[in-house]
Scaffold this motif. Structure first.
Motif, PDB file in Angstrom:
ATOM      1  N   THR A 125       4.758 -12.590  41.620  1.00  0.00           N
ATOM      2  CA  THR A 125       5.243 -11.111  41.758  1.00  0.00           C
ATOM      3  C   THR A 125       6.484 -11.160  40.467  1.00  0.00           C
ATOM      4  O   THR A 125       6.960  -9.755  40.133  1.00  0.00           O
ATOM      5  CB  THR A 125       5.783 -10.863  42.924  1.00  0.00           C
ATOM      6  OG1 THR A 125       4.361 -10.298  43.806  1.00  0.00           O
ATOM      7  CG2 THR A 125       6.537  -9.117  42.852  1.00  0.00           C
ATOM      8  N   ARG A 126       7.035 -12.044  41.358  1.00  0.00           N
ATOM      9  CA  ARG A 126       8.691 -12.153  40.486  1.00  0.00           C
ATOM     10  C   ARG A 126       8.656 -12.441  38.931  1.00  0.00           C
ATOM     11  O   ARG A 126       8.923 -12.131  37.989  1.00  0.00           O
ATOM     12  CB  ARG A 126       9.512 -13.582  41.162  1.00  0.00           C
ATOM     13  CG  ARG A 126      10.973 -13.954  40.247  1.00  0.00           C
ATOM     14  CD  ARG A 126      11.928 -14.622  40.612  1.00  0.00           C
ATOM     15  NE  ARG A 126      13.028 -14.661  40.237  1.00  0.00           N
ATOM     16  CZ  ARG A 126      13.825 -13.735  40.333  1.00  0.00           C
ATOM     17  NH1 ARG A 126      13.908 -13.250  41.628  1.00  0.00           N
ATOM     18  NH2 ARG A 126      15.447 -14.738  39.872  1.00  0.00           N
ATOM     19  N   GLU A 127       7.442 -13.738  38.155  1.00  0.00           N
ATOM     20  CA  GLU A 127       7.148 -14.079  37.125  1.00  0.00           C
ATOM     21  C   GLU A 127       6.921 -12.349  36.796  1.00  0.00           C
ATOM     22  O   GLU A 127       7.248 -12.097  34.959  1.00  0.00           O
ATOM     23  CB  GLU A 127       6.122 -14.178  36.857  1.00  0.00           C
ATOM     24  CG  GLU A 127       6.663 -15.688  37.428  1.00  0.00           C
ATOM     25  CD  GLU A 127       5.256 -16.971  37.241  1.00  0.00           C
ATOM     26  OE1 GLU A 127       4.774 -16.320  35.805  1.00  0.00           O
ATOM     27  OE2 GLU A 127       4.774 -17.673  37.744  1.00  0.00           O
ATOM     28  N   ILE A 128       6.069 -11.701  36.844  1.00  0.00           N
ATOM     29  CA  ILE A 128       5.730  -9.578  36.677  1.00  0.00           C
ATOM     30  C   ILE A 128       6.982  -8.906  36.547  1.00  0.00           C
ATOM     31  O   ILE A 128       6.713  -8.322  35.531  1.00  0.00           O
ATOM     32  CB  ILE A 128       4.453  -9.477  37.786  1.00  0.00           C
ATOM     33  CG1 ILE A 128       3.319 -10.428  37.520  1.00  0.00           C
ATOM     34  CG2 ILE A 128       4.181  -7.757  36.868  1.00  0.00           C
ATOM     35  CD1 ILE A 128       1.918  -9.555  38.417  1.00  0.00           C
ATOM     36  N   GLY A 129       7.511  -9.177  37.574  1.00  0.00           N
ATOM     37  CA  GLY A 129       9.101  -8.557  36.962  1.00  0.00           C
ATOM     38  C   GLY A 129      10.014  -8.555  36.171  1.00  0.00           C
ATOM     39  O   GLY A 129      10.309  -7.905  35.922  1.00  0.00           O
ATOM     40  N   VAL A 130       9.649  -9.978  35.806  1.00  0.00           N
ATOM     41  CA  VAL A 130      11.120 -10.656  35.080  1.00  0.00           C
ATOM     42  C   VAL A 130       9.794  -9.874  33.397  1.00  0.00           C
ATOM     43  O   VAL A 130      10.855  -9.550  32.705  1.00  0.00           O
ATOM     44  CB  VAL A 130      10.760 -12.261  34.770  1.00  0.00           C
ATOM     45  CG1 VAL A 130      11.439 -12.570  33.460  1.00  0.00           C
ATOM     46  CG2 VAL A 130      11.440 -13.006  35.464  1.00  0.00           C
ATOM     47  N   LEU A 131       8.770  -9.774  33.474  1.00  0.00           N
ATOM     48  CA  LEU A 131       8.070  -9.760  32.665  1.00  0.00           C
ATOM     49  C   LEU A 131       7.651  -8.151  31.949  1.00  0.00           C
ATOM     50  O   LEU A 131       8.414  -7.796  30.563  1.00  0.00           O
ATOM     51  CB  LEU A 131       6.371 -10.214  32.405  1.00  0.00           C
ATOM     52  CG  LEU A 131       6.289 -11.275  32.025  1.00  0.00           C
ATOM     53  CD1 LEU A 131       4.259 -11.207  32.653  1.00  0.00           C
ATOM     54  CD2 LEU A 131       6.093 -12.003  30.330  1.00  0.00           C
ATOM     55  N   LYS A 132       8.221  -7.157  33.573  1.00  0.00           N
ATOM     56  CA  LYS A 132       8.461  -6.254  32.976  1.00  0.00           C
ATOM     57  C   LYS A 132      10.052  -5.920  32.504  1.00  0.00           C
ATOM     58  O   LYS A 132      10.105  -4.977  31.888  1.00  0.00           O
ATOM     59  CB  LYS A 132       8.495  -5.105  34.161  1.00  0.00           C
ATOM     60  CG  LYS A 132       6.434  -5.137  34.638  1.00  0.00           C
ATOM     61  CD  LYS A 132       6.946  -4.557  35.758  1.00  0.00           C
ATOM     62  CE  LYS A 132       5.456  -3.581  35.568  1.00  0.00           C
ATOM     63  NZ  LYS A 132       5.026  -2.743  36.966  1.00  0.00           N
ATOM     64  N   ALA A 133      10.922  -6.623  32.702  1.00  0.00           N
ATOM     65  CA  ALA A 133      12.536  -6.387  32.585  1.00  0.00           C
ATOM     66  C   ALA A 133      12.090  -6.468  31.312  1.00  0.00           C
ATOM     67  O   ALA A 133      13.326  -6.609  30.270  1.00  0.00           O
ATOM     68  CB  ALA A 133      12.937  -7.374  33.423  1.00  0.00           C
ATOM     69  N   ILE A 134      11.771  -7.401  30.643  1.00  0.00           N
ATOM     70  CA  ILE A 134      11.911  -7.806  28.700  1.00  0.00           C
ATOM     71  C   ILE A 134      11.031  -6.769  28.103  1.00  0.00           C
ATOM     72  O   ILE A 134      11.400  -7.489  27.004  1.00  0.00           O
ATOM     73  CB  ILE A 134      12.119  -9.692  28.931  1.00  0.00           C
ATOM     74  CG1 ILE A 134      10.330  -9.725  29.348  1.00  0.00           C
ATOM     75  CG2 ILE A 134      12.891 -10.146  29.778  1.00  0.00           C
ATOM     76  CD1 ILE A 134      10.151 -11.428  28.546  1.00  0.00           C
ATOM     77  N   GLY A 135      10.305  -6.300  28.392  1.00  0.00           N
ATOM     78  CA  GLY A 135       9.638  -5.334  27.488  1.00  0.00           C
ATOM     79  C   GLY A 135       7.901  -5.433  28.160  1.00  0.00           C
ATOM     80  O   GLY A 135       7.553  -4.851  27.044  1.00  0.00           O
ATOM     81  N   ALA A 136       7.439  -6.053  28.832  1.00  0.00           N
ATOM     82  CA  ALA A 136       6.484  -5.979  28.685  1.00  0.00           C
ATOM     83  C   ALA A 136       5.559  -4.968  29.474  1.00  0.00           C
ATOM     84  O   ALA A 136       6.146  -4.163  29.594  1.00  0.00           O
ATOM     85  CB  ALA A 136       5.634  -8.015  29.765  1.00  0.00           C
ATOM     86  N   SER A 137       4.175  -4.295  28.456  1.00  0.00           N
ATOM     87  CA  SER A 137       4.546  -3.400  29.109  1.00  0.00           C
ATOM     88  C   SER A 137       2.629  -3.436  29.398  1.00  0.00           C
ATOM     89  O   SER A 137       2.434  -4.221  29.948  1.00  0.00           O
ATOM     90  CB  SER A 137       3.265  -2.537  27.563  1.00  0.00           C
ATOM     91  OG  SER A 137       1.926  -3.548  26.205  1.00  0.00           O
ATOM     92  N   PRO A 138       2.337  -2.043  30.844  1.00  0.00           N
ATOM     93  CA  PRO A 138       1.269  -2.714  31.440  1.00  0.00           C
ATOM     94  C   PRO A 138      -0.247  -3.156  30.450  1.00  0.00           C
ATOM     95  O   PRO A 138      -0.770  -3.832  31.529  1.00  0.00           O
ATOM     96  CB  PRO A 138       0.801  -1.069  32.229  1.00  0.00           C
ATOM     97  CG  PRO A 138       2.414  -0.603  31.985  1.00  0.00           C
ATOM     98  CD  PRO A 138       2.836  -1.157  30.490  1.00  0.00           C
ATOM     99  N   LYS A 139      -0.183  -2.867  29.840  1.00  0.00           N
ATOM    100  CA  LYS A 139      -1.202  -3.048  29.224  1.00  0.00           C
ATOM    101  C   LYS A 139      -1.809  -4.854  28.989  1.00  0.00           C
ATOM    102  O   LYS A 139      -2.684  -5.023  29.210  1.00  0.00           O
ATOM    103  CB  LYS A 139      -1.667  -2.505  28.311  1.00  0.00           C
ATOM    104  CG  LYS A 139      -2.023  -0.720  27.792  1.00  0.00           C
ATOM    105  CD  LYS A 139      -2.950  -0.538  26.738  1.00  0.00           C
ATOM    106  CE  LYS A 139      -2.835   0.731  26.842  1.00  0.00           C
ATOM    107  NZ  LYS A 139      -3.489   1.145  25.433  1.00  0.00           N
ATOM    108  N   LEU A 140       0.147  -4.985  28.661  1.00  0.00           N
ATOM    109  CA  LEU A 140      -0.108  -6.657  28.054  1.00  0.00           C
ATOM    110  C   LEU A 140      -0.521  -7.203  29.586  1.00  0.00           C
ATOM    111  O   LEU A 140      -1.207  -8.523  30.104  1.00  0.00           O
ATOM    112  CB  LEU A 140       1.367  -7.145  27.705  1.00  0.00           C
ATOM    113  CG  LEU A 140       1.385  -8.947  27.709  1.00  0.00           C
ATOM    114  CD1 LEU A 140       0.586  -8.948  26.835  1.00  0.00           C
ATOM    115  CD2 LEU A 140       3.165  -8.512  26.991  1.00  0.00           C
TER     116      LEU A 140
END
Length: 435
Positions: free
Chosen positions: A322-337
């Motif tokens: 969950t935390r890794e996913i949050g970091v990815l979203k915070a740096i601009g990772a799209s839901p599709k990615l």
């Protein structure tokens, strides 16, 4: 995010949870292997049955049958049809041919046919040539074996009694005339099948050819073949009327197997009663198609059961990361990615399990075909399982493609729900989660 970085993200999690991923891959492997091996039984039995039929039948042969005799005009009409290579009229003699040679004799079936057409259909003989004169004949492969004298019959009777006491059967292959029959003169008479009928006077013929060995070891071919030029001689030498002595059978041979069906349809339109082994093969293919679909369906259930493990593994992966996913979203990772990353992981499990399953399935198939006949022979005491060419398991490339598509497809579907869940994780709550 580069594709290489996506792969690194997936492989890091796999390495971090080796045992869990291993057990999930094992489940996927077992499900896919069960599907392939189970369906291979249907493919194997179908292949065995097709080979069984084709080994004993000419696939280009069309049998024409009916009570009425065929006229020369009808035969000429059939010969003119497109893609008809040969029309062979084989006339069976309605009497037993009694053959005498030295102190030996035998009883066999007698056929009269056009030797040019017969040669074109039969092809190369086991020994000798085709008749060029009316008094020359061809005999079956086992004709010499059935030429017995009194001493042979006594030996066969003793061996048969001994074999019967042991619960087996003796076929008499060790007795009979063992030398070449080519060039030998034999005396032939006709014995009508009616009780009390008299044997006809003997006529002398020269054996010039021996037919090929029958398709099956248990078949005994001691038939006799002579030219149609001998019909009048057979009639004049017998008390049986010509209409009762001969029975005509017409076989049509197509140039290729693909042209058998069009010829069949044309003959049926003209009112002929016809049959071809290809019709039987079509019926068998339909039956086995239904059987294979059923086996694939049952095997798919095993794959679906394995998908539960993939679903659980991917759900745990989302929860743990969950935390890794949050970091990815915070740096601009799209839901599709994010969704693609988790789908890649479930797909990897499906592909790895499928590859291992295919290798295991081929090993099981090879082992089954090699050992099962031996096991069945030991269990039943019958040699037929070893001597007969039976395929218990066959894995064609089509089955591998179908099974792989099902296995990988189910793995991707199993990972879709957890992947969608990963895209809906709140960034703030994910970053607040303790490591």
């Amino acid at each position: 995010m580069l594709f290489k970085d996506q792969l690194d993200f997936v492989t890091q999690h796999i390495k971090k949870n080796k045992l869990r991923v291993f057990m999930t891959v094992l489940a996927a492997t077992m499900g896919c292997a069960f599907l392939i091996v189970l369906a291979s039984v249907g493919f194997g039995l179908q292949d065995s049955m097709r080979n069984e039929i084709l080994s004993n039948e000419n696939v280009t042969k069309i049998q024409v049958y009916g009570e009425a005799e065929f006229t020369d005009e009808q035969i000429k009409e059939i010969k003119k049809m497109e893609h008809v290579e040969t029309v062979l009229e084989k006339i069976s003699v309605n009497a037993s041919a009694q053959s005498y040679f030295e102190d030996r004799d035998t009883s066999s079936s007698l056929y009269v046919t056009n030797m040019k057409d017969f040669e074109q259909v039969t092809g190369k003989l086991a020994e000798g040539t085709y008749p060029k004169n009316p008094t020359e004949i061809i005999v079956g492969y086992n004709f010499g074996q059935t030429l017995l004298n009194d001493a042979d019959r006594e030996v066969i009777e003793e061996k048969s009694k001994k074999a019967e006491a042991e619960g087996s059967y003796y076929d008499g292959k060790e007795e009979g005339y063992k030398e070449s029959l080519i060039g030998k003169e034999i005396e032939v008479s006709l014995m009508p099948y009616e009780e009390g009928a008299k044997e006809s006077p003997k006529m002398t013929y020269t054996i010039v050819g021996v037919m090929k060995k029958p398709s099956y070891d248990w078949m005994i071919d001691n038939a006799m073949y002579m030219s149609t030029e001998q019909q009048n001689a057979l009639v004049s030498n017998s008390d049986i009327a010509e209409g009762d002595l001969f029975h005509s059978e017409v076989n049509i041979f197509a140039d290729t197997m693909e042209n058998v069906k069009p010829i069949l349809e044309k003959l049926k339109e003209k009112g002929y009663s016809v049959y071809s082994v290809t019709e039987q093969l079509e019926q068998i293919d339909v039956v086995f198609l239904v059987m294979k679909i059923g086996l694939i369906f049952v095997g798919t259930i095993a794959v679906l059961i394995a998908s539960i493990g993939i679903f659980n593994t991917m759900t745990m992966a989302v929860t743990e990361r969950t935390r890794e996913i949050g970091v990815l979203k915070a740096i601009g990772a799209s839901p599709k990615l994010i969704q693609r990353l988790f789908l890649m992981e479930s797909t990897f499990i499906g592909i790895l399990g499928t590859v291992i399953a295919v290798a295991i399935s081929y090993a099981i198939s090879f082992t089954t075909n090699a050992l099962l006949p031996v096991v069945l022979k030991a269990a039943t005491g019958e040699d037929a399982f070893v001597s007969t060419d039976i395929t218990f398991s066959l894995i064609p490339w089509q089955l591998v493609v179908i099974a792989s598509a099902i296995s990988i497809g189910v793995a991707m579907i199993s990972g879709y729900r957890p992947a969608r869940k990963a895209t809906k994780i709140d960034v703030i709550q994910a970053l607040r989660q303790e490591l």
